[in-house]
Write an enzyme that holds these catalytic residues in place. Sequence first.
Site, mmCIF file in Angstrom:
data_model
loop_
_atom_site.group_PDB
_atom_site.id
_atom_site.type_symbol
_atom_site.label_atom_id
_atom_site.label_comp_id
_atom_site.label_asym_id
_atom_site.label_seq_id
_atom_site.Cartn_x
_atom_site.Cartn_y
_atom_site.Cartn_z
ATOM 1 N N TYR A 105 20.203 62.570 45.285
ATOM 2 C CA TYR A 105 20.574 61.151 45.216
ATOM 3 C C TYR A 105 22.105 61.019 45.129
ATOM 4 C CZ TYR A 105 21.488 56.646 43.140
ATOM 5 O OH TYR A 105 22.022 55.412 42.877
ATOM 6 N N LYS A 202 12.251 52.466 39.695
ATOM 7 C CA LYS A 202 11.467 52.556 40.935
ATOM 8 C C LYS A 202 9.967 52.367 40.661
ATOM 9 C CE LYS A 202 15.497 53.128 42.465
ATOM 10 N NZ LYS A 202 16.290 54.304 42.268
HETATM 11 C C1 LIG Z 1 15.900 59.984 43.295
HETATM 12 C C2 LIG Z 1 16.769 59.080 42.471
HETATM 13 N N1 LIG Z 1 17.260 59.512 41.309
HETATM 14 C C3 LIG Z 1 18.048 58.740 40.535
HETATM 15 C C4 LIG Z 1 18.411 57.471 40.926
HETATM 16 C C5 LIG Z 1 19.311 56.647 40.051
HETATM 17 O O1 LIG Z 1 18.582 55.724 39.324
HETATM 18 P P1 LIG Z 1 19.157 54.314 38.806
HETATM 19 O O2 LIG Z 1 19.529 53.528 40.025
HETATM 20 O O3 LIG Z 1 18.017 53.750 38.030
HETATM 21 O O4 LIG Z 1 20.337 54.605 37.972
HETATM 22 C C6 LIG Z 1 17.919 56.966 42.133
HETATM 23 C C7 LIG Z 1 18.294 55.607 42.563
HETATM 24 O O5 LIG Z 1 18.111 55.226 43.697
HETATM 25 C C8 LIG Z 1 17.078 57.789 42.923
HETATM 26 O O6 LIG Z 1 16.579 57.360 44.099
#
Ligand SMILES: Cc1ncc(COP(=O)(O)O)c(C=O)c1O
Length: 395
Positions: A105, A202
């Site tokens: 990510y 998500k």
């Molecule tokens: C696989 C993954 N990990 C971590 C994150 C980060 O999460 P957050 O946006 O809740 O901080 C995302 C966000 O899109 C993600 O898709």
Amino acid sequence: MSNVKESLETSLITASTRGNYEQKTGAVNVPIYASSTFHQESFDSFGPYDYSRSGNPTRDALEKTIAELEGGTRGFAFASGIAAISSALMLLSSGDHLVVTEEVYGGTYRFVTEVLPRFGIDHTFVDFTKAEEVEKAIRPNTRVLYIETPANPRLGITDIEAIVALAKANDCLTFLDNTFMTPLYQRPLDLGVDIVLHSATKFLSGHSDIIAGLAVTKDEELGRKLGFIQNSFGAILGAQDSFSLIQGIKTMGARLSQSTESTKKLANYLNSHPLVKEVLYPGLSTHPGYEIHARQAKSPGAVLSFCLPDRETAKAFVENLQIPVFAVSLGGVESILSYPATMSHAAIPKEEREKRGISDGLLRFSVGLEHVDDLIADFDQALIIASNIKQKVGI
Ligand SMILES: Cc1ncc(COP(=O)(O)O)c(C=O)c1O
């Protein structure tokens, strides 16, 4: 405590209260304890809560829920997925090194490349689909192997047990971002992973209404250390959002199961469409990680990516699609179409993005709860327009 052996689907509903309903009223939902501080009855000995950064009963119920669902001993709720990830990485110290999956990510990439080095913590990115490459990257000061599987955005699959074996042989910890699977489909702690991380923004919350992160540990000492970081760094989830997340988790079984069935149909549809160059979905037997994923997870999940020939075709497709939202994020009741090059992975420089296969024609699709026939009909009409544009400009 009940002696009925529950399935995870049932635990999604029961874990937050676990028969321990609010005493005064018997409310079936965990109350929102909107209190930053707690009155202490005794001068000499304090109650279980003193200040909500250190512990809040609503957050506690959520933390116990995720710990139970992942098969861990301690759960931690954070203000965002990236707060959970960065807090876990704060277990590292100056002079340490970590090996990170190169398909990761974008926000994790940013934290690892731009923040950790300022604290003397070094990293190496490696293709985690090749365990031998991971092994080569391990140094004497490597402390963490960081996994994301299926990874964002190309759904690359890492063999979790192979990486855990390498970690154990080299005295490292393994962290795994389980956002795409949720504990319902993949339970990394059972495979020996040390810390499971989630963007609960998500599928776990599921309604695109909150930003939240979770972490789970099994080892008591590691849990104590992460609890210390959570309290010291303070990126905790508030009581209202903890409540929303508990409610979201309760409906996740039904949501995820319907969305996954729709994703399988959509993947087959896209796979046979002439304009689509490649469909990336671990539920397709053509996916390079198909067998490993089937061994370590219960389902391919509700996110797929696909490649259109170029930016212009992708643009025409996006602009003509009518049902999904075009947005950052995934895992909502509404289908969400994203363009990783300028959205989730914009933090990765173009050259690095292209090396990682995040091309200008790549789109990621998170399947919601709309009727799948409507989604396919919508894709069909938008792809016809995109094909016509491609023919007109003679690409
Ligand atoms: C696989 C993954 N990990 C971590 C994150 C980060 O999460 P957050 O946006 O809740 O901080 C995302 C966000 O899109 C993600 O898709």
